[in-house]
Design a protein around this motif. Structure first.
Motif, mmCIF file in Angstrom:
data_model
loop_
_atom_site.group_PDB
_atom_site.id
_atom_site.type_symbol
_atom_site.label_atom_id
_atom_site.label_comp_id
_atom_site.label_asym_id
_atom_site.label_seq_id
_atom_site.Cartn_x
_atom_site.Cartn_y
_atom_site.Cartn_z
ATOM 1 N N VAL A 7 37.422 1.839 1.862
ATOM 2 C CA VAL A 7 36.893 2.534 2.905
ATOM 3 C C VAL A 7 36.514 3.740 2.881
ATOM 4 C CG1 VAL A 7 38.436 0.863 4.545
ATOM 5 C CG2 VAL A 7 39.556 2.991 3.898
ATOM 6 N N SER A 8 35.476 4.211 3.462
ATOM 7 C CA SER A 8 34.806 5.511 3.984
ATOM 8 C C SER A 8 35.198 5.937 5.473
ATOM 9 C CB SER A 8 33.423 5.561 3.375
ATOM 10 O OG SER A 8 32.836 6.937 3.874
ATOM 11 N N ILE A 9 36.111 6.822 5.483
ATOM 12 C CA ILE A 9 36.666 7.196 6.882
ATOM 13 C C ILE A 9 35.748 8.404 7.352
ATOM 14 C CG2 ILE A 9 38.706 7.678 8.094
ATOM 15 C CD1 ILE A 9 40.348 5.978 6.389
ATOM 16 N N THR A 10 35.280 8.397 8.645
ATOM 17 C CA THR A 10 34.612 9.683 9.320
ATOM 18 C C THR A 10 35.607 9.813 10.328
ATOM 19 O OG1 THR A 10 32.689 8.923 8.548
ATOM 20 C CG2 THR A 10 32.672 10.456 10.382
ATOM 21 N N TYR B 76 45.777 2.700 4.805
ATOM 22 C CA TYR B 76 44.793 2.314 4.016
ATOM 23 C C TYR B 76 45.001 2.790 2.484
ATOM 24 C CZ TYR B 76 42.246 1.745 8.323
ATOM 25 O OH TYR B 76 41.639 1.311 9.523
ATOM 26 N N ASP B 77 45.150 1.662 1.643
ATOM 27 C CA ASP B 77 45.561 2.138 0.029
ATOM 28 C C ASP B 77 44.188 2.339 -0.617
ATOM 29 O OD1 ASP B 77 45.055 -0.534 0.023
ATOM 30 O OD2 ASP B 77 47.067 -1.049 -0.070
ATOM 31 N N HIS B 78 43.221 2.238 -0.191
ATOM 32 C CA HIS B 78 42.195 2.569 -1.044
ATOM 33 C C HIS B 78 40.867 3.192 -0.326
ATOM 34 C CE1 HIS B 78 43.969 -0.993 -3.284
ATOM 35 N NE2 HIS B 78 43.214 -0.467 -4.242
ATOM 36 N N ILE B 79 41.263 4.393 -0.070
ATOM 37 C CA ILE B 79 40.338 5.452 0.557
ATOM 38 C C ILE B 79 39.577 6.040 -0.258
ATOM 39 C CG2 ILE B 79 40.393 7.369 2.173
ATOM 40 C CD1 ILE B 79 43.072 6.716 3.173
ATOM 41 N N LEU B 80 38.084 5.667 -0.140
ATOM 42 C CA LEU B 80 37.109 6.491 -1.029
ATOM 43 C C LEU B 80 36.895 7.914 -0.519
ATOM 44 C CD1 LEU B 80 34.604 3.655 -0.712
ATOM 45 C CD2 LEU B 80 36.304 4.201 -2.588
ATOM 46 N N GLU B 81 36.885 8.153 0.759
ATOM 47 C CA GLU B 81 36.561 9.598 1.309
ATOM 48 C C GLU B 81 36.958 9.513 2.691
ATOM 49 O OE1 GLU B 81 32.190 10.181 0.798
ATOM 50 O OE2 GLU B 81 31.789 8.080 1.979
ATOM 51 N N ILE B 82 37.407 11.081 3.068
ATOM 52 C CA ILE B 82 37.589 11.310 4.471
ATOM 53 C C ILE B 82 36.636 12.202 5.058
ATOM 54 C CG2 ILE B 82 39.225 12.115 6.285
ATOM 55 C CD1 ILE B 82 41.353 10.853 4.264
ATOM 56 N N VAL B 83 35.993 11.974 6.002
ATOM 57 C CA VAL B 83 34.815 12.998 6.411
ATOM 58 C C VAL B 83 35.063 13.237 7.994
ATOM 59 C CG1 VAL B 83 32.302 13.371 6.570
ATOM 60 C CG2 VAL B 83 32.967 11.950 4.811
ATOM 61 N N VAL B 84 34.774 14.614 8.125
ATOM 62 C CA VAL B 84 35.121 14.909 9.524
ATOM 63 C C VAL B 84 33.735 15.003 10.305
ATOM 64 C CG1 VAL B 84 35.831 16.915 11.034
ATOM 65 C CG2 VAL B 84 37.230 16.145 8.916
ATOM 66 N N ASP B 85 33.566 14.633 11.221
ATOM 67 C CA ASP B 85 32.230 14.765 12.127
ATOM 68 C C ASP B 85 32.525 14.892 13.431
ATOM 69 O OD1 ASP B 85 29.861 14.673 12.919
ATOM 70 O OD2 ASP B 85 29.575 12.563 12.888
ATOM 71 N N ASN B 86 32.700 16.259 13.853
ATOM 72 C CA ASN B 86 32.832 16.641 15.208
ATOM 73 C C ASN B 86 31.804 18.011 15.512
ATOM 74 O OD1 ASN B 86 33.800 18.833 14.052
ATOM 75 N ND2 ASN B 86 36.040 17.931 14.060
ATOM 76 N N ALA B 87 32.252 18.251 16.769
ATOM 77 C CA ALA B 87 31.170 19.322 17.354
ATOM 78 C C ALA B 87 31.178 20.457 16.398
ATOM 79 C CB ALA B 87 31.739 19.796 18.592
ATOM 80 N N ARG B 88 32.450 20.915 15.597
ATOM 81 C CA ARG B 88 32.403 22.015 15.076
ATOM 82 C C ARG B 88 31.569 21.888 13.694
ATOM 83 N NH1 ARG B 88 35.732 23.107 10.953
ATOM 84 N NH2 ARG B 88 37.206 21.273 11.268
ATOM 85 N N THR B 89 31.836 20.919 12.852
ATOM 86 C CA THR B 89 31.109 20.569 11.862
ATOM 87 C C THR B 89 29.428 20.385 11.904
ATOM 88 O OG1 THR B 89 31.594 17.850 11.867
ATOM 89 C CG2 THR B 89 33.126 19.621 10.785
ATOM 90 N N ARG B 90 29.188 19.763 13.183
ATOM 91 C CA ARG B 90 28.017 19.494 13.262
ATOM 92 C C ARG B 90 27.087 20.932 13.576
ATOM 93 N NH1 ARG B 90 29.815 14.944 15.902
ATOM 94 N NH2 ARG B 90 29.832 15.763 17.819
ATOM 95 N N ASN B 91 27.961 21.852 14.236
ATOM 96 C CA ASN B 91 27.464 23.171 14.585
ATOM 97 C C ASN B 91 27.208 24.100 13.338
ATOM 98 O OD1 ASN B 91 26.514 25.377 16.326
ATOM 99 N ND2 ASN B 91 28.571 26.185 15.725
ATOM 100 N N LEU B 92 28.128 23.878 12.336
ATOM 101 C CA LEU B 92 28.087 24.493 11.048
ATOM 102 C C LEU B 92 26.795 23.966 10.279
ATOM 103 C CD1 LEU B 92 29.491 26.313 9.006
ATOM 104 C CD2 LEU B 92 30.858 24.630 8.170
ATOM 105 N N LEU B 93 26.791 22.727 10.323
ATOM 106 C CA LEU B 93 25.548 22.164 9.333
ATOM 107 C C LEU B 93 24.136 22.752 9.834
ATOM 108 C CD1 LEU B 93 26.747 18.363 9.054
ATOM 109 C CD2 LEU B 93 26.221 20.129 7.160
ATOM 110 N N GLU B 94 24.208 22.780 11.341
ATOM 111 C CA GLU B 94 22.974 23.028 11.979
ATOM 112 C C GLU B 94 22.643 24.572 11.523
ATOM 113 O OE1 GLU B 94 23.198 22.597 16.118
ATOM 114 O OE2 GLU B 94 23.171 20.319 15.967
ATOM 115 N N GLN B 95 23.559 25.460 11.440
ATOM 116 C CA GLN B 95 23.614 26.841 10.969
ATOM 117 C C GLN B 95 23.022 26.904 9.495
ATOM 118 O OE1 GLN B 95 26.880 29.018 11.753
ATOM 119 N NE2 GLN B 95 27.033 28.356 13.841
ATOM 120 N N MET B 96 23.801 25.949 8.696
ATOM 121 C CA MET B 96 23.437 26.070 7.191
ATOM 122 C C MET B 96 21.786 25.337 6.988
ATOM 123 S SD MET B 96 26.969 24.693 5.734
ATOM 124 C CE MET B 96 26.263 24.680 4.059
ATOM 125 N N SER B 97 21.623 24.511 7.845
ATOM 126 C CA SER B 97 20.206 24.111 7.646
ATOM 127 C C SER B 97 18.979 24.616 8.408
ATOM 128 C CB SER B 97 20.025 22.515 7.863
ATOM 129 O OG SER B 97 20.460 22.534 9.435
#
Length: 384
Positions: free
Chosen positions: A302-305, A323-344
């Motif tokens: 599983v890929s978890i967001t 979950y015993d086979h976690i591939l990745e854990i990604v955070v997608d919230n207002a803070r991370t989206r704002n950070l990505l917008e600043q970086m891009s």
């Protein structure tokens, strides 16, 4: 003539950091059982048998067991395979003479001498003979020396010239087995993350399907999602397992092809394969993701967001308890989206000279001298 079209087994592959040996062992055993049930006249493997050019001992053992199981089916089912871009020609060809005594035929390189031609295996059914041409993965450089006057510089020309050497008889039923990136005019096949690194940037490796018009079926490997190009005679069968999260929606299967008399379109059937574990995405708050777990799905890859606006205490540990086979854990919230917008945010496009000045400053902790500026300017003008 009924045959299984397989490709891109990628034996020895890992999904993120999980060893897929057990998953591959199970899926290969399913293919053997399907061969016993459907009794194909031949099994075709269109390249990328292994995931690496130097496979592990475990990968060798797994493929050896698969071939032994197929060889144990009575009456015998011939197996035809080619090397893909992930395979080592020398390693895949090892013991090929012995394997041919058990009707396992391997082709690992295109012709290298003027006297050499594609490996051709001819089989018969109630409608007559079918010629299977085995053309392993190749780059223009592999065959350029055979066509010195043509000055080969692209994949399509190399592929076309290799086929033209064969003096193909259009009155016979003919199947081509290949491992390349094919396109239909301006339409490219759908790709996914697990094969992106194998595709040449800019489409320089693209071969148009018009080059293989004369064949009754073209069994392709290289692209991981099952799909047809053009009228359906040119087909990628896809991988037997999901090898990336981007393949979440794929329905993996064995492609079974039935050829009847010359001129009749091939019949295609996709026989579903059932994996040991699914690959899927889950998105939601920590509470929602944990609540979505069942005894049937919590062992999947599983890929978890996570969408929580506030960081939850020990969220990784909480998820790993369920979950015993976690591939990745990604955070997608207002803070991370704002950070990505600043970086891009839009940046001014630098000229090559400006980029080099910045690089030089960073590496040498000083600016270019006037003389160095002049030298670099001269070099860049020569490149352009």
């Amino acid at each position: 003539m009924r045959f299984f079209h397989l490709s891109d087994l990628h034996i020895g592959k890992h999904l993120h950091y999980y060893n897929l040996a057990k998953d591959q062992e199970m899926i290969l055993s399913q293919i053997v059982e399907l061969a016993k049930e459907y009794r194909p006249d031949v099994i075709v493997i269109a390249g990328d048998v292994y995931d690496k050019t130097v496979p592990s001992g475990e990968a060798y053992q797994l493929f050896d067991a698969f071939l032994n199981q197929l060889a144990g089916i009575e009456p015998a089912i011939p197996v035809l395979m080619i090397a893909g871009n992930h395979d080592s020609a020398d390693r895949l060809q090892y013991a090929s003479s012995f394997l041919e005594k058990h009707q396992i035929y391997i082709s690992v390189m295109p012709p290298q001498e003027q006297s050499e031609y594609l490996k051709k295996i001819t089989l018969s059914d109630e409608y007559g003979e079918v010629d299977f041409y085995l053309l392993p993965f190749m780059k223009p450089g592999y065959v350029r020396h055979l066509f010195e006057e043509e000055g080969i510089s692209d994949y399509e020309t190399a592929f076309r010239l290799i086929l033209e050497r064969e003096s193909l008889d259009g009155s016979r039923r003919q199947v081509l087995v290949a491992h390349q990136f094919f396109v239909n005019g301006g339409e490219s096949p759908q790709t996914c993350d697990s094969e992106q690194l194998s595709i040449v940037v800019g489409g320089l490796d693209a071969i148009d399907i018009r080059v293989v018009d004369g064949f009754d079926y073209v069994a392709l490997g290289h692209i991981h999602g099952a799909q047809k190009l053009g009228n359906g005679k040119v087909r990628y069968c896809g991988t037997p397992l999901k090898y990336s999260v981007s393949e979440e929606k794929h329905h993996k299967s064995v492609t079974m092809v039935t050829l009847k008399e010359k001129g009749i379109e091939p019949q295609i059937e996709e026989i579903p394969l059932v994996p040991l574990r699914e690959v899927r995405r889950i998105k939601g708050s920590l509470a929602e993701v944990m609540a979505a777990a069942t005894e049937e799905n919590r062992h999947d890859y599983v890929s978890i967001t996570l969408t929580d606006d506030k960081e939850t205490f020990h969220q990784k540990e909480q998820l790993e308890e369920i979950y015993d086979h976690i591939l990745e854990i990604v955070v997608d919230n207002a803070r991370t989206r704002n950070l990505l917008e600043q970086m891009s945010g839009e940046e001014e496009l630098q000229t090559p000279m400006e980029a080099f000045r910045e690089f030089y400053q960073m590496m040498q902790q000083q600016t270019l001298s006037a003389e160095e500026e002049e030298i670099m300017q001269h070099i860049m003008e020569g490149i352009v």
